[in-house]
Design a protein around this motif. Structure first.
Motif, mmCIF file in Angstrom:
data_model
loop_
_atom_site.group_PDB
_atom_site.id
_atom_site.type_symbol
_atom_site.label_atom_id
_atom_site.label_comp_id
_atom_site.label_asym_id
_atom_site.label_seq_id
_atom_site.Cartn_x
_atom_site.Cartn_y
_atom_site.Cartn_z
ATOM 1 N N MET A 1 33.704 47.523 6.547
ATOM 2 C CA MET A 1 35.017 47.121 5.650
ATOM 3 C C MET A 1 36.418 47.587 5.498
ATOM 4 O O MET A 1 36.235 48.108 4.975
ATOM 5 C CB MET A 1 34.424 46.111 3.818
ATOM 6 N N PRO A 2 37.389 46.420 6.532
ATOM 7 C CA PRO A 2 38.305 47.323 6.735
ATOM 8 C C PRO A 2 39.481 47.568 5.177
ATOM 9 O O PRO A 2 38.868 46.667 4.612
ATOM 10 C CB PRO A 2 39.549 46.364 7.434
ATOM 11 N N ARG A 3 40.406 48.369 5.084
ATOM 12 C CA ARG A 3 40.985 48.676 3.704
ATOM 13 C C ARG A 3 42.389 47.947 4.443
ATOM 14 O O ARG A 3 42.747 48.073 5.606
ATOM 15 C CB ARG A 3 41.299 49.612 3.089
ATOM 16 N N TYR A 4 43.644 47.586 3.150
ATOM 17 C CA TYR A 4 44.409 46.596 3.264
ATOM 18 C C TYR A 4 45.475 47.488 3.050
ATOM 19 O O TYR A 4 45.636 47.663 1.489
ATOM 20 C CB TYR A 4 44.560 44.781 3.630
ATOM 21 N N GLU A 5 47.039 47.853 3.468
ATOM 22 C CA GLU A 5 47.762 47.806 2.488
ATOM 23 C C GLU A 5 49.146 46.794 2.012
ATOM 24 O O GLU A 5 48.914 46.328 4.036
ATOM 25 C CB GLU A 5 48.810 49.270 3.119
ATOM 26 N N LEU A 6 49.362 46.223 1.351
ATOM 27 C CA LEU A 6 49.853 44.470 0.913
ATOM 28 C C LEU A 6 51.451 45.423 0.472
ATOM 29 O O LEU A 6 51.673 45.518 -0.045
ATOM 30 C CB LEU A 6 49.795 43.698 -0.007
ATOM 31 N N PHE A 7 52.815 45.145 1.630
ATOM 32 C CA PHE A 7 53.754 45.686 1.407
ATOM 33 C C PHE A 7 54.435 43.780 0.443
ATOM 34 O O PHE A 7 54.709 43.418 1.160
ATOM 35 C CB PHE A 7 54.607 46.085 2.566
ATOM 36 N N TYR A 8 54.944 44.246 -0.544
ATOM 37 C CA TYR A 8 55.040 42.833 -1.460
ATOM 38 C C TYR A 8 56.524 43.705 -2.129
ATOM 39 O O TYR A 8 56.327 44.750 -2.227
ATOM 40 C CB TYR A 8 54.088 42.149 -1.888
ATOM 41 N N ASP A 9 57.001 42.599 -2.052
ATOM 42 C CA ASP A 9 58.781 42.886 -3.286
ATOM 43 C C ASP A 9 58.263 42.323 -4.588
ATOM 44 O O ASP A 9 57.531 40.837 -5.384
ATOM 45 C CB ASP A 9 59.613 41.173 -2.968
ATOM 46 N N HIS A 10 57.880 43.522 -5.070
ATOM 47 C CA HIS A 10 57.193 43.330 -7.301
ATOM 48 C C HIS A 10 58.972 42.577 -7.620
ATOM 49 O O HIS A 10 57.971 42.023 -8.588
ATOM 50 C CB HIS A 10 56.807 44.692 -7.482
ATOM 51 N N ALA A 11 59.495 42.892 -7.062
ATOM 52 C CA ALA A 11 60.245 41.867 -8.129
ATOM 53 C C ALA A 11 61.119 40.272 -8.304
ATOM 54 O O ALA A 11 61.785 40.314 -8.951
ATOM 55 C CB ALA A 11 62.289 42.498 -7.670
ATOM 56 N N CYS A 12 59.692 39.885 -7.068
ATOM 57 C CA CYS A 12 60.157 38.376 -7.177
ATOM 58 C C CYS A 12 58.484 38.178 -7.957
ATOM 59 O O CYS A 12 57.470 38.525 -7.547
ATOM 60 C CB CYS A 12 59.802 37.561 -6.058
ATOM 61 N N PRO A 13 58.943 37.300 -9.339
ATOM 62 C CA PRO A 13 57.601 37.581 -10.003
ATOM 63 C C PRO A 13 56.762 36.338 -9.451
ATOM 64 O O PRO A 13 56.049 36.801 -9.801
ATOM 65 C CB PRO A 13 57.911 36.392 -11.411
ATOM 66 N N MET A 14 56.788 35.187 -8.250
ATOM 67 C CA MET A 14 56.440 34.697 -7.415
ATOM 68 C C MET A 14 55.557 35.496 -7.075
ATOM 69 O O MET A 14 54.108 35.671 -6.743
ATOM 70 C CB MET A 14 56.796 33.480 -6.672
ATOM 71 N N CYS A 15 55.976 36.247 -5.798
ATOM 72 C CA CYS A 15 55.380 37.077 -5.087
ATOM 73 C C CYS A 15 54.383 38.140 -5.846
ATOM 74 O O CYS A 15 53.287 38.424 -5.578
ATOM 75 C CB CYS A 15 56.141 38.312 -4.614
ATOM 76 N N ASP A 63 43.286 50.515 10.854
ATOM 77 C CA ASP A 63 43.309 50.341 12.178
ATOM 78 C C ASP A 63 44.568 50.627 12.659
ATOM 79 O O ASP A 63 45.167 50.710 14.014
ATOM 80 C CB ASP A 63 42.227 49.487 13.007
ATOM 81 N N GLY A 64 45.617 50.271 11.648
ATOM 82 C CA GLY A 64 46.761 50.766 11.863
ATOM 83 C C GLY A 64 47.312 48.933 12.533
ATOM 84 O O GLY A 64 48.385 48.804 12.620
ATOM 85 N N GLN A 65 46.859 48.298 12.852
ATOM 86 C CA GLN A 65 47.361 46.588 13.136
ATOM 87 C C GLN A 65 47.559 45.828 11.472
ATOM 88 O O GLN A 65 48.004 46.325 10.762
ATOM 89 C CB GLN A 65 45.994 45.371 13.642
ATOM 90 N N ILE A 66 48.884 45.661 12.452
ATOM 91 C CA ILE A 66 50.363 44.854 11.462
ATOM 92 C C ILE A 66 50.069 43.660 11.466
ATOM 93 O O ILE A 66 49.960 43.108 12.548
ATOM 94 C CB ILE A 66 51.641 45.370 11.681
ATOM 95 N N PHE A 67 50.005 43.231 9.916
ATOM 96 C CA PHE A 67 50.205 41.585 10.268
ATOM 97 C C PHE A 67 51.268 40.835 9.459
ATOM 98 O O PHE A 67 51.695 41.585 8.278
ATOM 99 C CB PHE A 67 48.790 40.549 9.515
ATOM 100 N N THR A 68 52.009 40.022 9.940
ATOM 101 C CA THR A 68 53.303 39.583 9.165
ATOM 102 C C THR A 68 53.075 38.474 8.907
ATOM 103 O O THR A 68 52.410 37.342 9.262
ATOM 104 C CB THR A 68 54.284 39.898 10.438
ATOM 105 N N GLY A 69 53.888 37.654 7.676
ATOM 106 C CA GLY A 69 54.272 35.541 7.490
ATOM 107 C C GLY A 69 52.329 35.327 7.225
ATOM 108 O O GLY A 69 51.531 35.433 6.405
#
Length: 129
Positions: A1-15, A63-69
């Motif tokens: 099973m792949p693992r993921y790093e989620l880059f998100y804006d913690h300063a945004c309450p909704m995010c 695996d290095g693949q980047i996903f956006t939006g």
């Protein structure tokens, strides 16, 4: 099973709410949350430049693949077994409007956080936590 790093804006309450809710559904503990708003955040080894990550959600699979939006959202939903929800994000007929809606929400996330009642102290750039 792949693992993921989620880059998100913690300063945004909704995010923050959405990422913590997603993390609760991560029963296999495959998601690592990375706060791009932290003073300690080092963008040099991240998925993209900080300005790019402040515009749209970015995730990096092991695996290095980047996903956006909307592609990032679809990948995360699939990873937690909610891929039935990702149809409108992938279908040719709805993909364009889905991407437009997501980019609009991402761009105005601080104001939308206020409208949804996440916090009362937000301006167009930041939220008081």
């Amino acid at each position: 099973m792949p693992r993921y790093e989620l880059f998100y804006d913690h300063a945004c309450p909704m995010c923050r709410f959405e990422m913590l809710r997603l993390k609760q559904r991560d029963i296999h503990q495959r998601f690592t949350l990375v706060d791009i708003s932290s003073a300690n955040f080092d963008a040099s080894s991240a998925a993209a430049s900080l300005p790019e990550m402040q515009t749209l959600l970015h995730i990096r699979r092991d695996d290095g693949q980047i996903f956006t939006g909307i592609d990032a959202i679809a990948a995360l939903c699939q990873a937690i077994g909610r891929d039935w929800w990702t149809g409108p994000l992938k279908w040719q007929a709805t993909r364009g409007i889905s991407a437009w809606i997501y980019s609009h929400v991402a761009r105005h996330r601080y104001r939308i956080s206020v409208c949804l009642g996440f916090t009362a102290k937000c301006d167009s750039k930041t939220c008081q936590i």
